[in-house]
Design a protein around this motif. Sequence first.
Motif, PDB file in Angstrom:
ATOM      1  N   GLN A  91       0.823  -1.220   0.000  1.00 36.39           N
ATOM      2  CA  GLN A  91       0.000   0.000   0.000  1.00 36.39           C
ATOM      3  C   GLN A  91       0.852   1.263   0.000  1.00 36.39           C
ATOM      4  N   GLY A  92       2.119   1.119   0.376  1.00 31.41           N
ATOM      5  CA  GLY A  92       2.994   2.281   0.387  1.00 31.41           C
ATOM      6  C   GLY A  92       3.789   2.481  -0.893  1.00 31.41           C
ATOM      7  N   GLY A  93       3.651   1.578  -1.843  1.00 28.75           N
ATOM      8  CA  GLY A  93       4.409   1.679  -3.096  1.00 28.75           C
ATOM      9  C   GLY A  93       5.098   0.357  -3.405  1.00 28.75           C
ATOM     10  N   TYR A  94       6.208   0.421  -4.089  1.00 27.91           N
ATOM     11  CA  TYR A  94       6.918  -0.819  -4.425  1.00 27.91           C
ATOM     12  C   TYR A  94       8.406  -0.641  -4.149  1.00 27.91           C
ATOM     13  N   ALA A  95       9.086  -1.753  -4.015  1.00 24.75           N
ATOM     14  CA  ALA A  95      10.525  -1.743  -3.782  1.00 24.75           C
ATOM     15  C   ALA A  95      11.125  -2.984  -4.424  1.00 24.75           C
ATOM     16  N   THR A  96      12.412  -2.920  -4.736  1.00 22.28           N
ATOM     17  CA  THR A  96      13.123  -4.020  -5.393  1.00 22.28           C
ATOM     18  C   THR A  96      14.392  -4.348  -4.622  1.00 22.28           C
TER      19      THR A  96
END
Length: 276
Positions: A91-96
Amino acid sequence: MRSLYIIGCALLFAACSPEASTTPLHPIPEATFSATPLPDNANKIVVKSTTPGGFLWLWNFGTNGTARREQDTLSFSKKGEYTIQLTVFTQGGYATTAQKVNIANDMPAVDILKGGDMSAGSETFWPLLNTGGTQTTIVVADGVLKFSSAGGTNGAVYQAITVKKGREYTFAADIKGGGAVETWFEVIFGTTAPEQGKDYSGTTLIAMNTWAGCGNMPFNGAFVGIGCEGVGKSDGKIKFDKDGTVYMVIKGGSTGAGTMGPDGITLDNVQFLEEQ
């Protein structure tokens, strides 16, 4: 009246103003995951996202493929160092994030033949093929595939196999004989289905041929090395240029003056190994 007009405008302005949002902002995620080899197969790595709040997961492990589940099993057929990358959405965005894994060994090849051990009942997987003229005697008995000829015969057995484009395949078999005269014995691959009463031609993978100088004296061992003709005579390896069905045809015969030897020619432990 003037004061009422001013109050009315103020109320109208308040009604048209946006309300303050009460939805909280979620923190930007930090992607993390675990990567663990299977205890009984180190070429397979179990990956699991440990990122809180994830609802979509994208795994990328190079030319080996992609995956989309929170926990999955990734396969690596060849030894080497590989990078596993995870992109996770919350819900806060995405990360890799990414991790490197080391695969110690190639995945073992798989035998895709049926009845290659020539045990009782294996003959059901090897239909007899008349390739024209007098039939070579071919039987599965006593744990071997046996070809016998007193001269002037020809014949084969075959098996349909599903192959994949670009994969490496390796043929292997044990061959035995007491010395032949004017005899050929070969393993052929083709894409055309065999027909009874017709000779079969295709790519000769490995062959024993007394005219080429092999099979004249007694022999017993791996067909690769004993055979002296064919594109795979030194290693038994072959690749195909498209997916589909091919036919392995094992064919043998002798001229009118020839013979396959006192006890014929036998094959055992026939394998066709597909790299993974």
